[in-house]
Design a protein around this motif. Structure first.
Motif, PDB file in Angstrom:
ATOM      1  N   THR A  90      55.802  35.153 110.954  1.00 42.12           N
ATOM      2  CA  THR A  90      54.426  34.728 110.707  1.00 42.12           C
ATOM      3  C   THR A  90      53.501  35.515 111.640  1.00 42.12           C
ATOM      4  O   THR A  90      53.946  36.107 112.634  1.00 42.12           O
ATOM      5  CB  THR A  90      54.267  33.231 110.978  1.00 42.12           C
ATOM      6  OG1 THR A  90      54.487  32.993 112.379  1.00 42.12           O
ATOM      7  CG2 THR A  90      55.249  32.414 110.170  1.00 42.12           C
ATOM      8  N   GLU A  91      52.207  35.498 111.316  1.00 41.14           N
ATOM      9  CA  GLU A  91      51.241  36.185 112.195  1.00 41.14           C
ATOM     10  C   GLU A  91      51.260  35.571 113.584  1.00 41.14           C
ATOM     11  O   GLU A  91      51.126  36.272 114.593  1.00 41.14           O
ATOM     12  CB  GLU A  91      49.857  36.099 111.581  1.00 41.14           C
ATOM     13  CG  GLU A  91      49.669  37.029 110.395  1.00 41.14           C
ATOM     14  CD  GLU A  91      48.300  36.886 109.812  1.00 41.14           C
ATOM     15  OE1 GLU A  91      47.621  35.892 110.109  1.00 41.14           O
ATOM     16  OE2 GLU A  91      47.905  37.780 109.035  1.00 41.14           O
ATOM     17  N   ASN A  92      51.403  34.256 113.630  1.00 45.65           N
ATOM     18  CA  ASN A  92      51.437  33.586 114.943  1.00 45.65           C
ATOM     19  C   ASN A  92      52.621  34.077 115.776  1.00 45.65           C
ATOM     20  O   ASN A  92      52.503  34.250 117.002  1.00 45.65           O
ATOM     21  CB  ASN A  92      51.542  32.070 114.761  1.00 45.65           C
ATOM     22  CG  ASN A  92      50.255  31.470 114.241  1.00 45.65           C
ATOM     23  OD1 ASN A  92      49.196  32.081 114.362  1.00 45.65           O
ATOM     24  ND2 ASN A  92      50.332  30.277 113.681  1.00 45.65           N
ATOM     25  N   GLN A  93      53.763  34.320 115.121  1.00 45.73           N
ATOM     26  CA  GLN A  93      54.945  34.790 115.854  1.00 45.73           C
ATOM     27  C   GLN A  93      54.742  36.226 116.341  1.00 45.73           C
ATOM     28  O   GLN A  93      55.154  36.562 117.461  1.00 45.73           O
ATOM     29  CB  GLN A  93      56.184  34.700 114.957  1.00 45.73           C
ATOM     30  CG  GLN A  93      56.632  33.265 114.703  1.00 45.73           C
ATOM     31  CD  GLN A  93      57.759  33.185 113.681  1.00 45.73           C
ATOM     32  OE1 GLN A  93      57.811  33.948 112.725  1.00 45.73           O
ATOM     33  NE2 GLN A  93      58.676  32.249 113.902  1.00 45.73           N
ATOM     34  N   ILE A  94      54.118  37.054 115.508  1.00 40.31           N
ATOM     35  CA  ILE A  94      53.864  38.442 115.923  1.00 40.31           C
ATOM     36  C   ILE A  94      52.895  38.481 117.106  1.00 40.31           C
ATOM     37  O   ILE A  94      53.142  39.126 118.127  1.00 40.31           O
ATOM     38  CB  ILE A  94      53.290  39.256 114.737  1.00 40.31           C
ATOM     39  CG1 ILE A  94      54.343  39.380 113.634  1.00 40.31           C
ATOM     40  CG2 ILE A  94      52.838  40.631 115.204  1.00 40.31           C
ATOM     41  CD1 ILE A  94      53.801  39.982 112.348  1.00 40.31           C
ATOM     42  N   ILE A  95      51.774  37.753 116.949  1.00 37.74           N
ATOM     43  CA  ILE A  95      50.760  37.732 118.031  1.00 37.74           C
ATOM     44  C   ILE A  95      51.352  37.092 119.287  1.00 37.74           C
ATOM     45  O   ILE A  95      51.179  37.597 120.398  1.00 37.74           O
ATOM     46  CB  ILE A  95      49.505  36.968 117.558  1.00 37.74           C
ATOM     47  CG1 ILE A  95      48.833  37.707 116.407  1.00 37.74           C
ATOM     48  CG2 ILE A  95      48.520  36.792 118.715  1.00 37.74           C
ATOM     49  CD1 ILE A  95      47.747  36.907 115.710  1.00 37.74           C
ATOM     50  N   GLY A  96      52.068  35.977 119.090  1.00 37.09           N
ATOM     51  CA  GLY A  96      52.646  35.264 120.236  1.00 37.09           C
ATOM     52  C   GLY A  96      53.662  36.112 120.979  1.00 37.09           C
ATOM     53  O   GLY A  96      53.683  36.128 122.217  1.00 37.09           O
ATOM     54  N   GLY A  97      54.521  36.842 120.240  1.00 31.96           N
ATOM     55  CA  GLY A  97      55.528  37.692 120.877  1.00 31.96           C
ATOM     56  C   GLY A  97      54.902  38.792 121.700  1.00 31.96           C
ATOM     57  O   GLY A  97      55.313  39.055 122.842  1.00 31.96           O
ATOM     58  N   LYS A  98      53.887  39.446 121.146  1.00 35.06           N
ATOM     59  CA  LYS A  98      53.213  40.526 121.870  1.00 35.06           C
ATOM     60  C   LYS A  98      52.449  39.962 123.074  1.00 35.06           C
ATOM     61  O   LYS A  98      52.468  40.553 124.169  1.00 35.06           O
ATOM     62  CB  LYS A  98      52.246  41.259 120.920  1.00 35.06           C
ATOM     63  CG  LYS A  98      52.957  42.128 119.887  1.00 35.06           C
ATOM     64  CD  LYS A  98      51.968  42.779 118.946  1.00 35.06           C
ATOM     65  CE  LYS A  98      52.677  43.742 117.991  1.00 35.06           C
ATOM     66  NZ  LYS A  98      53.162  44.948 118.652  1.00 35.06           N
ATOM     67  N   PHE A  99      51.772  38.839 122.873  1.00 38.55           N
ATOM     68  CA  PHE A  99      50.990  38.217 123.961  1.00 38.55           C
ATOM     69  C   PHE A  99      51.909  37.806 125.125  1.00 38.55           C
ATOM     70  O   PHE A  99      51.630  38.130 126.289  1.00 38.55           O
ATOM     71  CB  PHE A  99      50.249  37.002 123.404  1.00 38.55           C
ATOM     72  CG  PHE A  99      49.648  36.110 124.438  1.00 38.55           C
ATOM     73  CD1 PHE A  99      48.503  36.473 125.127  1.00 38.55           C
ATOM     74  CD2 PHE A  99      50.230  34.871 124.732  1.00 38.55           C
ATOM     75  CE1 PHE A  99      47.952  35.639 126.088  1.00 38.55           C
ATOM     76  CE2 PHE A  99      49.686  34.030 125.686  1.00 38.55           C
ATOM     77  CZ  PHE A  99      48.544  34.416 126.366  1.00 38.55           C
ATOM     78  N   LEU A 100      53.006  37.132 124.817  1.00 38.72           N
ATOM     79  CA  LEU A 100      53.911  36.663 125.877  1.00 38.72           C
ATOM     80  C   LEU A 100      54.578  37.831 126.602  1.00 38.72           C
ATOM     81  O   LEU A 100      54.838  37.754 127.813  1.00 38.72           O
ATOM     82  CB  LEU A 100      54.963  35.721 125.286  1.00 38.72           C
ATOM     83  CG  LEU A 100      54.431  34.363 124.807  1.00 38.72           C
ATOM     84  CD1 LEU A 100      55.552  33.556 124.160  1.00 38.72           C
ATOM     85  CD2 LEU A 100      53.823  33.585 125.973  1.00 38.72           C
TER      86      LEU A 100
END
Length: 242
Positions: A90-100
């Motif tokens: 999901t977009e949240n997983q992509i953004i979250g992975g890069k952010f973390l």
């Protein structure tokens, strides 16, 4: 999300830019904390890390955009963003992975500075006579400030396929969010209660509050809200670019 996280960590530490950015941060913070006479804790006569905690946010303004500038900009530039989006994420997983991953790098940059704490603890008179609670509170403030800057950098990287532009936009937005509201509050037109309100919109006021060693829920909520807002803006930008 873990796959994106590990990929970003691996790519960051396979790049010379990452090591250089962290190295410059550590060298500058050490020079200002222990070497330069006008700011050195060794010449101040007080066993505190106030100099480090007052200068670190200014170093952050360049360190964190350097860490985050490639997160999405490189994907757009190489055309791999389509491949990433088509994966079962999901977009949240992509953004979250890069952010973390970027947050983890900031933590990695901060860890060596704990040596400063143990150093002043050794040189304090009597030995160990330092405000440990205040210093830990300042580290908490520095970490939260870093998380907010990483979210801003993630958003800036999603705006463009050019890493230099991403870096410059992140520096500008981080500066405005950190100190911009302080400058606006000083304008004569906002004299009175309004200047107090505007000042509290900026990160600097909340960071200074935590630097006193006081962990206030309002400051925690503020930094988390800023980070979540910019991550939401990132998601909106990704949707617009589809």
């Amino acid at each position: 999300m873990l796959g994106v996280f590990y990929k970003e960590i691996k790519q960051f530490f396979s790049s010379l830019v990452g090591y250089i950015a962290i190295g410059i941060f550590l060298v500058l913070s050490a020079l200002f904390t222990f070497v330069f006479p006008s700011t050195s804790v060794l010449d101040s006569g007080f066993a505190t890390l106030d100099t480090f905690f007052s200068n670190a946010p200014l170093f952050y303004l360049f360190l964190i955009p350097a860490i985050t500038m490639r997160l999405f900009a490189e994907e757009y530039n190489k055309g791999t963003i389509e491949l990433l989006i088509t994966k079962p994420l999901t977009e949240n997983q992509i953004i979250g992975g890069k952010f973390l991953a970027a947050v983890a790098v900031v933590v990695f940059a901060l860890l060596p500075t704990l040596v400063y704490y143990f150093s002043i603890k050794k040189i304090a008179f009597p030995v160990g006579n330092v405000d440990t609670g205040g210093i830990m509170g300042s580290y908490m403030g520095l970490l939260l400030l870093g998380i907010a800057f990483v979210a801003i950098g993630t958003f800036s990287s999603a705006l463009t396929n050019n890493q230099i532009i991403s870096f410059l936009v992140a520096v500008l937005l981080s500066f405005l969010c950190y100190m911009g509201f302080d400058f606006i509050a000083q304008l004569p037109v906002f004299a009175g209660k309004l200047d107090y309100f505007i000042e509290h919109l900026g990160m600097n006021t909340h960071y200074l509050s935590m630097s006193r060693g006081v962990i206030d829920t309002r400051d925690l909520v503020y930094f988390i809200s800023i980070a979540l807002s910019f991550l939401l803006f990132t998601k909106m930008v990704l949707n617009l670019k589809k």
